[in-house]
Design a protein around this motif. Structure first.
Motif, PDB file in Angstrom:
ATOM      1  N   THR A 135       0.853  -1.191   0.000  1.00  0.00           N
ATOM      2  CA  THR A 135       0.000   0.000   0.000  1.00  0.00           C
ATOM      3  C   THR A 135       0.890   1.242   0.000  1.00  0.00           C
ATOM      4  OG1 THR A 135      -0.061   0.175   2.419  1.00  0.00           O
ATOM      5  CG2 THR A 135      -1.720  -1.249   1.357  1.00  0.00           C
ATOM      6  N   PRO A 136       0.363   2.399  -0.365  1.00  0.00           N
ATOM      7  CA  PRO A 136       1.175   3.629  -0.308  1.00  0.00           C
ATOM      8  C   PRO A 136       1.767   3.875   1.074  1.00  0.00           C
ATOM      9  CG  PRO A 136      -0.827   4.020  -1.563  1.00  0.00           C
ATOM     10  CD  PRO A 136      -0.954   2.647  -0.968  1.00  0.00           C
ATOM     11  N   GLU A 137       1.013   3.533   2.130  1.00  0.00           N
ATOM     12  CA  GLU A 137       1.514   3.730   3.492  1.00  0.00           C
ATOM     13  C   GLU A 137       2.683   2.787   3.787  1.00  0.00           C
ATOM     14  OE1 GLU A 137      -2.384   5.292   2.903  1.00  0.00           O
ATOM     15  OE2 GLU A 137      -1.694   3.204   2.710  1.00  0.00           O
ATOM     16  N   GLU A 138       2.561   1.536   3.357  1.00  0.00           N
ATOM     17  CA  GLU A 138       3.654   0.575   3.562  1.00  0.00           C
ATOM     18  C   GLU A 138       4.894   0.982   2.775  1.00  0.00           C
ATOM     19  OE1 GLU A 138       1.175  -3.582   4.360  1.00  0.00           O
ATOM     20  OE2 GLU A 138       1.473  -2.870   2.303  1.00  0.00           O
ATOM     21  N   ARG A 139       4.690   1.483   1.570  1.00  0.00           N
ATOM     22  CA  ARG A 139       5.811   1.919   0.751  1.00  0.00           C
ATOM     23  C   ARG A 139       6.497   3.139   1.380  1.00  0.00           C
ATOM     24  NH1 ARG A 139       3.442   0.993  -3.789  1.00  0.00           N
ATOM     25  NH2 ARG A 139       2.563   3.069  -4.046  1.00  0.00           N
ATOM     26  N   ALA A 140       5.714   4.040   1.928  1.00  0.00           N
ATOM     27  CA  ALA A 140       6.276   5.229   2.579  1.00  0.00           C
ATOM     28  C   ALA A 140       7.105   4.836   3.793  1.00  0.00           C
ATOM     29  CB  ALA A 140       5.156   6.187   2.987  1.00  0.00           C
ATOM     30  N   ARG A 141       6.625   3.857   4.571  1.00  0.00           N
ATOM     31  CA  ARG A 141       7.391   3.395   5.735  1.00  0.00           C
ATOM     32  C   ARG A 141       8.693   2.738   5.290  1.00  0.00           C
ATOM     33  NH1 ARG A 141       2.268   1.898   7.819  1.00  0.00           N
ATOM     34  NH2 ARG A 141       2.561  -0.265   7.107  1.00  0.00           N
TER      35      ARG A 141
END
Length: 375
Positions: A85-91
């Motif tokens: 997800t975009p959030e997982e990629r950002a982390r």
């Protein structure tokens, strides 16, 4: 009912699977999702790719399958690909970059990466071949190595390394292809076919800067930059962007080449770089009858080293002489560096000795902060 013991065993085996681009365990990168095993020993493993068009998805699938079936109680494994997800990629990007975000980590005072800028006074002396072979020899010796092909107009590193993959983009972060254990970036990976790159000073500086900030090399022991010949824009930009970099000057034995190579080393007086040494390429070839062929003369490398030592007031050693060798040429054409394809050849042996000497030079810690303080 799923057996949690078997599932835990699978995850332990998956911790040994390295992402082919980031060179870190997929479990550490948060790429492993659900893991389940049925009563017949069939394992279902979900893997979250960083991007949907990941060019290495087949490699990852094969490696995960092989790791999962090594777990006791698993007969076969099925890999299901998903996307972060975009959030997982950002982390993930935050974890990879660490504190400071998008910065040139190689220019930081606490960086322990040894940076070598491979320079020459003129073209055609084999500077790129030397760069590629030194990098591959160091990687084969167990070091973490990267190459920046800074010769924007005359890029040749991808071909010499046999790289056909393009870099993977993780939003604004670029993951460089890996070949022979070396992470490599080149403008040649972003142009179509044999298209010419017609850029001037500011764009050249920006290209090198992006290679050092946007490309994620991770922790490297050694970074080598293949500079264009001469003392122009990119040589100056590299000195500004990497103030701790050291110059490796490549020359041939020919007097005309050695005189120009001296200028490349002399630039260090203006850029305040240290000259780590001189490498003589295309030295006399040893013929089958034991005689030698001085096609380009002899002794030019030592002349450059002696002159730079006198001019700079500091010892500049001749690191080695690489003889003319058909294996070196054919290996470069095949994209299979001679230090790996013919390590015992005259050129392969000479380059491996130079790489070993550079890799094992003592690293100073003056002006560096140590990771501890007073009790």
């Amino acid at each position: 009912m799923p057996d949690p013991t078997v599932e835990d065993s699978i995850r332990r085996h998956l911790a040994q699977v390295m992402d082919p681009e980031l060179r870190l365990p997929i479990t550490q990168l948060g790429m492993v999702g659900d893991v389940a095993v049925d009563g017949e020993g069939v394992a279902d493993v979900t893997v979250k790719l960083t991007i949907a068009a990941c060019p290495k998805q087949q490699t990852i699938t094969d490696d995960v399958t092989a790791a999962a079936v090594r777990a006791e109680g698993v007969s076969t494994a099925r890999v299901h690909l998903d996307v972060m997800t975009p959030e997982e990629r950002a982390r993930l990007k935050e974890d990879l970059r660490g504190e400071g975000g998008k910065i040139n980590h190689f220019a930081q005072p606490d960086s322990l990466t040894r940076v070598y800028a491979v320079a020459s006074g003129k073209g055609g002396v084999g500077k790129s071949s030397v760069t590629v072979n030194l990098a591959c020899a160091m990687a084969a010796d167990g070091l973490k190595v990267g190459i920046v092909d800074a010769d924007v107009h005359g890029f040749s590193v991808p071909g010499l390394m046999g790289i056909t993959d393009t870099p993977t983009r993780l939003d604004e972060m670029i993951l460089p292809p890996v070949a022979h254990g070396v992470k490599t970036i080149s403008i040649g990976m972003f142009v179509e076919g044999n298209q010419a790159v017609a850029w001037r000073g500011p764009m050249l500086h920006r290209a090198v800067e992006q290679f050092l900030t946007d490309v994620h090399f991770g922790d490297l022991d050694v970074l080598l930059l293949d500079l264009p010949p001469g003392t122009g824009d990119i040589a100056i930009s590299v000195a500004q962007l990497l103030p701790g970099s050291e110059l490796l000057v490549v020359t041939t034995p020919q007097a005309a080449a050695s005189g120009i190579a001296e200028r490349a080393g002399g630039l260090s007086t203006q850029t305040e770089q240290r000259v780590a040494g001189v490498i003589e390429n295309m030295a006399p070839m040893v013929l089958p009858d034991g005689s030698s062929l001085d096609l380009f003369g002899s002794g030019g490398g030592q002349v450059v080293a002696d002159r730079l030592t006198e001019d700079l007031g500091a010892e500049v050693p001749l690191l080695g002489s690489v003889p003319l060798d058909m294996d070196l040429r054919s290996a470069g054409d095949a994209g299979d560096p001679v230090v790996l394809s013919a390590p015992e050849s005259p050129a392969g042996s000479a380059l491996r000795e130079i790489a070993s000497a550079l890799a094992h030079r003592p690293r100073g810690i003056a002006d560096r902060s140590l990771p501890f303080g007073p009790a």
